[in-house]
Scaffold this motif. Structure first.
Motif: not given
Length: 269
Positions: A175-181, A220-222, A226-229, A234-237
């Motif tokens: 997901s992080v890589a997708g946001k960076v893209e 974007a990364l704040d 992400t879909e988990i299980r 909402v993941i805090r990066i």
């Protein structure tokens, strides 16, 4: 090449006795046959060569025995009967050689991608990233252009791995890589350098332009959804982003990379 020279030699040698039609029309048919064999393959090329051989042989018989326009069947007429199928074989073999060469290039390119692409994110790995950095450094020095390097360190990635486990932490990384893209250009080089560090190379971008990209990345990364299980979370990066732009005094691209790495200690989003 030898075959073509032989055909040209016969054309020039017998041109005065055979006439334009009887000599250059078969030569044009020969070139057409070679094109067909090269583009469609050896088997179809041979079929075309056989058809041309039969047609030209029938024409010689008609001109010689029916209307008596050809009074003497010299060597050139006989040679054409062999040139058509022979040209099919040569052109077909050339087509096979070219196809094999292209296949080898594609296999080599695929192998290079396997070596330089990270399988989990689709980004470059560290080897691919540093290779691209070196290429861009050489180009920038030669043409007096600029580029910038961004390093993104996910400061809490170890915690995320403990909380969500290895498999789900890979989903977070994707997901992080997708946001960076989404926040960078297609021409920018993105890479996963280590488990928690991503690298971005921004060609034709000075430090001011790179800082604009940093602001977009922080936003974007704040918080990352992400879909988990089976559940969206909402993941805090907590990204730290280091920046460095090439300098005229740099003698090696690693100097610029090291400056970006040192900047990671100062950026806290």
């Amino acid at each position: 090449m030898v075959f073509i020279l032989a055909v040209i030699a016969i054309v020039l040698l017998y041109a005065p006795t055979m006439g334009t039609f009887n000599l250059f029309i078969p030569f044009a048919c020969l070139l057409f046959n070679m094109i067909v064999s090269h583009n469609l393959g050896l088997q179809r090329g041979l079929m075309a060569g056989i058809v041309l051989t039969f047609a030209f042989g029938s024409y010689i018989i008609y001109e010689t025995m029916i209307i008596n326009r050809i009074t003497e069947v010299n060597f050139a007429y006989i040679a054409w009967l062999f040139f058509f199928p022979l040209s099919s074989i040569l052109a077909g073999q050339l087509s096979l050689v070219v196809s094999n060469y292209r296949r080898e290039l594609e296999n080599k390119k695929s192998l290079e991608q396997l070596v330089t692409i990270d399988a989990s994110t689709g980004l470059y790995n560290s080897q691919g990233f540093f290779r691209k950095l070196e290429e861009e450094f050489v180009r920038a020095k030669r043409y007096k252009t600029c580029f910038s390097i961004l390093l993104i360190k996910m400061s809490n990635f170890d915690e995320l791995q403990v909380i969500y486990g290895e498999i789900d932490s890979i989903k977070i990384l994707q997901s992080v890589a997708g946001k960076v893209e989404l926040q960078t250009r297609f021409s920018d080089i993105k890479a996963l350098i280590s488990a928690d560090i991503l690298g971005i190379m921004l060609p034709e971008t000075n430090e001011d332009g790179a800082r604009i990209v940093i602001e977009k990345l922080h936003q974007a990364l704040d918080r990352l959804t992400t879909e988990i299980r089976g559940t969206k979370k909402v993941i805090r990066i907590k990204p730290s982003i280091g920046i460095s732009s090439i300098k005229e005094s740099d003698t090696d691209v690693l100097e610029a990379y090291q400056r970006a790495k040192e900047e990671l200690n100062y950026d806290r989003g």
